[in-house]
Design a protein around this motif. Structure first.
Motif, PDB file in Angstrom:
ATOM      1  N   ARG A  86       0.816  -1.223   0.000  1.00  0.00           N
ATOM      2  CA  ARG A  86       0.000   0.000   0.000  1.00  0.00           C
ATOM      3  C   ARG A  86       0.851   1.275   0.000  1.00  0.00           C
ATOM      4  O   ARG A  86       0.485   2.282   0.589  1.00  0.00           O
ATOM      5  N   LYS A  87       1.965   1.254  -0.737  1.00  0.00           N
ATOM      6  CA  LYS A  87       2.827   2.434  -0.814  1.00  0.00           C
ATOM      7  C   LYS A  87       2.934   3.003  -2.227  1.00  0.00           C
ATOM      8  O   LYS A  87       3.469   4.095  -2.409  1.00  0.00           O
ATOM      9  N   VAL A  88       2.446   2.279  -3.229  1.00  0.00           N
ATOM     10  CA  VAL A  88       2.629   2.679  -4.624  1.00  0.00           C
ATOM     11  C   VAL A  88       1.461   3.543  -5.086  1.00  0.00           C
ATOM     12  O   VAL A  88       0.303   3.148  -4.962  1.00  0.00           O
ATOM     13  N   LYS A  89       1.770   4.710  -5.620  1.00  0.00           N
ATOM     14  CA  LYS A  89       0.727   5.632  -6.087  1.00  0.00           C
ATOM     15  C   LYS A  89       0.213   5.251  -7.469  1.00  0.00           C
ATOM     16  O   LYS A  89      -0.985   5.341  -7.747  1.00  0.00           O
ATOM     17  N   MET A  90       1.115   4.828  -8.352  1.00  0.00           N
ATOM     18  CA  MET A  90       0.712   4.518  -9.726  1.00  0.00           C
ATOM     19  C   MET A  90       1.467   3.293 -10.225  1.00  0.00           C
ATOM     20  O   MET A  90       2.659   3.146  -9.992  1.00  0.00           O
ATOM     21  N   ILE A  91       0.730   2.418 -10.909  1.00  0.00           N
ATOM     22  CA  ILE A  91       1.323   1.293 -11.618  1.00  0.00           C
ATOM     23  C   ILE A  91       1.004   1.463 -13.099  1.00  0.00           C
ATOM     24  O   ILE A  91      -0.138   1.771 -13.467  1.00  0.00           O
ATOM     25  N   TYR A  92       2.014   1.295 -13.934  1.00  0.00           N
ATOM     26  CA  TYR A  92       1.780   1.207 -15.378  1.00  0.00           C
ATOM     27  C   TYR A  92       2.426  -0.077 -15.868  1.00  0.00           C
ATOM     28  O   TYR A  92       3.572  -0.372 -15.505  1.00  0.00           O
ATOM     29  N   ILE A  93       1.697  -0.841 -16.663  1.00  0.00           N
ATOM     30  CA  ILE A  93       2.295  -2.026 -17.274  1.00  0.00           C
ATOM     31  C   ILE A  93       1.896  -2.109 -18.745  1.00  0.00           C
ATOM     32  O   ILE A  93       0.800  -1.701 -19.135  1.00  0.00           O
ATOM     33  N   ASP A  94       2.819  -2.642 -19.519  1.00  0.00           N
ATOM     34  CA  ASP A  94       2.607  -2.886 -20.943  1.00  0.00           C
ATOM     35  C   ASP A  94       2.905  -4.364 -21.167  1.00  0.00           C
ATOM     36  O   ASP A  94       3.961  -4.729 -21.675  1.00  0.00           O
ATOM     37  N   PRO A  95       1.965  -5.241 -20.757  1.00  0.00           N
ATOM     38  CA  PRO A  95       2.233  -6.684 -20.811  1.00  0.00           C
ATOM     39  C   PRO A  95       2.196  -7.193 -22.239  1.00  0.00           C
ATOM     40  O   PRO A  95       1.780  -6.473 -23.163  1.00  0.00           O
ATOM     41  N   PRO A  96       2.615  -8.444 -22.473  1.00  0.00           N
ATOM     42  CA  PRO A  96       2.487  -9.025 -23.816  1.00  0.00           C
ATOM     43  C   PRO A  96       1.045  -8.943 -24.298  1.00  0.00           C
ATOM     44  O   PRO A  96       0.114  -9.232 -23.550  1.00  0.00           O
ATOM     45  N   TYR A  97       0.886  -8.523 -25.542  1.00  0.00           N
ATOM     46  CA  TYR A  97      -0.468  -8.339 -26.087  1.00  0.00           C
ATOM     47  C   TYR A  97      -1.116  -9.649 -26.523  1.00  0.00           C
ATOM     48  O   TYR A  97      -2.268  -9.688 -26.896  1.00  0.00           O
ATOM     49  N   ASN A  98      -0.360 -10.747 -26.492  1.00  0.00           N
ATOM     50  CA  ASN A  98      -0.858 -12.058 -26.896  1.00  0.00           C
ATOM     51  C   ASN A  98      -1.253 -12.079 -28.369  1.00  0.00           C
ATOM     52  O   ASN A  98      -2.348 -12.498 -28.735  1.00  0.00           O
ATOM     53  N   THR A  99      -0.336 -11.636 -29.199  1.00  0.00           N
ATOM     54  CA  THR A  99      -0.570 -11.643 -30.643  1.00  0.00           C
ATOM     55  C   THR A  99      -0.270 -12.990 -31.261  1.00  0.00           C
ATOM     56  O   THR A  99      -0.528 -13.208 -32.437  1.00  0.00           O
ATOM     57  N   GLY A 100       0.297 -13.896 -30.469  1.00  0.00           N
ATOM     58  CA  GLY A 100       0.711 -15.188 -30.980  1.00  0.00           C
ATOM     59  C   GLY A 100       2.217 -15.308 -31.039  1.00  0.00           C
ATOM     60  O   GLY A 100       2.768 -16.404 -31.101  1.00  0.00           O
ATOM     61  N   ASN A 101       2.899 -14.167 -30.996  1.00  0.00           N
ATOM     62  CA  ASN A 101       4.357 -14.163 -31.061  1.00  0.00           C
ATOM     63  C   ASN A 101       4.993 -13.617 -29.790  1.00  0.00           C
ATOM     64  O   ASN A 101       6.205 -13.614 -29.652  1.00  0.00           O
ATOM     65  N   ASP A 102       4.176 -13.092 -28.879  1.00  0.00           N
ATOM     66  CA  ASP A 102       4.710 -12.535 -27.649  1.00  0.00           C
ATOM     67  C   ASP A 102       5.298 -13.628 -26.760  1.00  0.00           C
ATOM     68  O   ASP A 102       4.905 -14.789 -26.830  1.00  0.00           O
ATOM     69  N   PHE A 103       6.188 -13.215 -25.898  1.00  0.00           N
ATOM     70  CA  PHE A 103       6.683 -14.130 -24.871  1.00  0.00           C
ATOM     71  C   PHE A 103       5.587 -14.385 -23.851  1.00  0.00           C
ATOM     72  O   PHE A 103       4.912 -13.471 -23.404  1.00  0.00           O
ATOM     73  N   VAL A 104       5.375 -15.620 -23.508  1.00  0.00           N
ATOM     74  CA  VAL A 104       4.377 -15.979 -22.497  1.00  0.00           C
ATOM     75  C   VAL A 104       5.113 -16.483 -21.263  1.00  0.00           C
ATOM     76  O   VAL A 104       5.910 -17.408 -21.347  1.00  0.00           O
ATOM     77  N   TYR A 105       4.851 -15.878 -20.129  1.00  0.00           N
ATOM     78  CA  TYR A 105       5.490 -16.274 -18.875  1.00  0.00           C
ATOM     79  C   TYR A 105       4.862 -17.585 -18.413  1.00  0.00           C
ATOM     80  O   TYR A 105       3.701 -17.626 -18.031  1.00  0.00           O
ATOM     81  N   THR A 106       5.619 -18.652 -18.443  1.00  0.00           N
ATOM     82  CA  THR A 106       5.107 -19.940 -18.002  1.00  0.00           C
ATOM     83  C   THR A 106       5.588 -20.198 -16.582  1.00  0.00           C
ATOM     84  O   THR A 106       6.777 -20.369 -16.343  1.00  0.00           O
ATOM     85  N   ASP A 107       4.666 -20.205 -15.649  1.00  0.00           N
ATOM     86  CA  ASP A 107       5.000 -20.308 -14.235  1.00  0.00           C
ATOM     87  C   ASP A 107       5.052 -21.764 -13.789  1.00  0.00           C
ATOM     88  O   ASP A 107       4.418 -22.639 -14.373  1.00  0.00           O
ATOM     89  N   ASP A 108       5.803 -21.976 -12.732  1.00  0.00           N
ATOM     90  CA  ASP A 108       6.012 -23.327 -12.209  1.00  0.00           C
ATOM     91  C   ASP A 108       5.658 -23.351 -10.723  1.00  0.00           C
ATOM     92  O   ASP A 108       6.212 -22.592  -9.945  1.00  0.00           O
ATOM     93  N   PHE A 109       4.710 -24.217 -10.344  1.00  0.00           N
ATOM     94  CA  PHE A 109       4.296 -24.308  -8.945  1.00  0.00           C
ATOM     95  C   PHE A 109       5.405 -24.871  -8.064  1.00  0.00           C
ATOM     96  O   PHE A 109       5.652 -24.392  -6.970  1.00  0.00           O
TER      97      PHE A 109
END
Length: 619
Positions: free
Chosen positions: A114-137
């Motif tokens: 609860r200290k951040v005033k603003m967040i901006y993100i430009d995540p992968p647009y999922n065009t089919g060629n973007d990098f996809v973050y594959t997470d591991d449990f």
């Protein structure tokens, strides 16, 4: 001392949220488990026994529950300082973090909640060629190390989980990001048509529909593409959500010459140029339903289905102050005068259309990076003017924290430094970027930028110098530095609890016990450990670390200019050493077990510090 140990993992978000509920509704817990039916009943919602069998409106996809578990899974990682990549490490308040943003967001929870005033993100647009973050449990840090050694992956629609993969990547990150926003904070997310529908549903769930502010349309292109299959797409979107809409106040934009030109002064009013606006409204109020007599003698009633926005007394007050206008001939429907001299300080209300002439376009963003770095080494960077515009809408304080956890080419950092140069602010940025490797055939790789983080860091370095030079400022009056941290496994050894079998089981057990006599890994520095302790105790990464020499080669570390607490890793600590540390009046002192020669010395130190009101924690 062992009863007050530094936790080995990041903040337990699920336990924290559960305790919040328990403090408010203790009657809804039975044997440490939440009874959801009781909680709903307290809120006036009673569950029908057949409710689960009914169709309900909800946003679902395969893996959603796993995403929630992933967001709550505690991280065993830490952030290690990298002085050689940093600029003005000892004085700057800005941060650049290399690492998987999911793990980094978990690690930042305690220190930046609860200290951040603003967040901006430009995540992968999922065009089919973007990098996809594959997470591991099972082992996210191992997965992270694997990612940093390979090229980017695609997410083709032929996979059959095109949207699902993207949602599974975004959901836990947005969940964690929401925790970091201040109550008056706001998040902006750039996206295109591929995922705008899903992203809005996702944000409605994470931030709440009531906190939706706007879906901006950004004119990213200024000329059509003649090779488009159907329609030349010239826009993207920027979604805007507040943490709590009732707490958020949007920033006004500077007035433009074009807007000021709409104000005239046909009646030579001494207050100057003015424009008029309607005084009728749809919301009916009997007190505001009355006839008005124009200067021409014409009696004017409110339009059908409407009433005036002013009571009769308020209307005549403004009429006597020459603030009501009946047209050039004095026979028109009354309108109220709005004077430019009274509006100049208020600024302009933002609109949902972001025109490229006002906030820049994609080509402008690419040119900015190219001019700074000497080549087009990054695809699709956002223009600084767009981020500069969003910083204004976010109504950032001059010392606000701005977070971008898909940092890319670091446009956000550039815009924050630019705005600080313009208004003398001390806004701070935190940029997080996965060190995705660049293609060996790319111009970026050939120029020495082997991963995206190298591009981002160099862009910040060069942008900082350029901004200072153009503004005639120095590093002393404009912070263009940044501390670099890199995601890694904890500096502290964790107990290996895997089952032991076989003839040499006792030998293996003895090795494990011996390995934990010094909890700090052999290849880690004291500074690495101090920063990990800072994060776990909720201290921001920009707090200064002050070395304290106790003599006899023993050095401890005070955190904060006023020494909020001390981290002691030196060996052979005595009661006299503890008295020397107590002179700095820290709130607490963190010790490693290896600091003491024996348990008796440790007990004596503990008693000495406890008598002086200093709390003790153990690694």
């Amino acid at each position: 001392m062992n009863n007050d140990k530094i936790p080995p993992l990041s903040l337990d978000i699920e336990a924290t949220e559960r305790e919040k509920l328990r403090s408010l509704f203790p009657q809804c817990f039975t044997e440490n488990s939440l009874n959801i039916d009781k909680l709903l009943a307290l809120c006036g919602e009673f569950i029908d026994p057949d409710e689960n069998d009914r169709e309900k409106y909800e946003f679902r996809w395969q893996g959603k529950q796993d995403c929630l578990k992933l967001a709550g899974k505690r991280s065993a990682g830490t952030l290690r300082p990298c002085m050689e990549d940093s600029v003005d490490f000892d004085t700057t308040q800005n941060i650049y973090i290399e690492g998987d943003n999911l793990e980094v967001l978990k690690i930042l929870q305690t220190a930046y909640y609860r200290k951040v005033k603003m967040i901006y993100i430009d995540p992968p647009y999922n065009t089919g060629n973007d990098f996809v973050y594959t997470d591991d449990f099972a082992d996210p840090l191992a997965r992270y190390r694997e990612i940093t050694q390979q090229t980017t992956k695609s997410n083709p629609e032929s996979m059959g989980r095109f949207h699902t993969n993207w949602l599974n990547m975004m959901y836990p990150r947005l969940r964690l990001a929401a925790n970091l926003l201040r109550d008056d904070g706001v998040i902006f997310i750039s996206i295109d048509d591929n995922e705008i529908d899903n992203l809005k549903k996702l944000c409605n769930e994470v931030f709440g529909e009531e906190n939706f502010i706007c879906q901006f349309i950004w004119q990213r292109a200024f000329s059509p593409k003649n090779d488009a299959r159907f329609v030349s797409n010239s826009h993207d979107y920027v979604l805007m959500y507040a943490k709590r809409a009732e707490e958020f106040r949007i920033g006004r934009l500077p007035r433009t010459e074009e807007a000021n030109a709409r104000y005239q002064n046909p009646d030579n009013d001494p207050r100057g140029e003015w424009s008029s606006s309607d005084i009728s409204v749809k919301t009916y109020n009997a007190e505001c339903d009355y006839p008005i007599t124009a200067p021409s003698g014409r009696v004017i009633e409110p339009p059908t289905g409407r009433c005036w926005s002013l009571s009769k007394n308020a209307f005549f007050e403004r009429l006597n102050d020459n603030r009501i206008w009946f047209g050039d001939d004095g026979n028109n429907t009354p309108r109220i005068k709005r004077f430019l001299s009274e509006l100049k300080h208020d600024g302009m209300v933002p609109t949902s259309i972001l025109m490229h002439k006002d906030v820049g376009h994609s080509q402008e963003g690419a040119q900015e990076v190219s001019k700074l770095l000497g080549g087009g080494y990054f695809n699709g960077p956002k223009p600084v003017r767009l981020l500069r515009h969003l910083l204004t809408l976010a109504n950032t304080d001059k010392d606000s924290i701005i977070l971008d956890f898909f940092s890319g080419s670091a446009t956000t950092a550039h815009a924050v430094m630019q705005l600080n140069a313009e208004d003398g602010g001390n806004r701070r940025f935190i940029c997080v970027q996965l060190p995705e490797v660049t293609d060996e055939k790319s111009e970026a790789f050939k120029a020495g930028y082997t991963n995206i983080c190298k591009i981002g860091k160099e862009r910040i370095r060069r942008a900082g110098v350029k901004i200072r030079d153009e503004a005639g400022l120095t590093a002393q009056n404009l912070d263009t530095g940044f501390k670099v941290y890199k995601l890694d496994s904890s500096n502290l050894k964790l107990w290996d609890d895997t089952p032991i079998t076989g003839e040499n089981a006792l030998e293996i057990l003895e090795e494990r016990i011996y390995a934990t006599l010094d909890i700090i890994k052999g290849d880690r520095s004291n500074e690495d450990v101090v920063y990990e302790v800072m994060l776990k105790l909720g201290q921001e990464l920009t707090e200064p670390i002050v070395p304290i020499d106790l003599g006899d080669g023993k050095v401890v570390y005070g955190v904060g200019e006023d020494v909020k607490f001390i981290v002691c890793l030196a060996k052979g600590i005595t009661v006299e050493d503890s008295k020397a540390m107590a002179e700095y009046e820290p709130g607490r002192i963190v010790f490693a077990d290896a600091c003491f020669q024996n348990s008796e010395e440790k007990s004596n130190v503990k008693l000495t510090l406890t008598d002086r009101g200093i709390a003790i924690k153990a690694l």
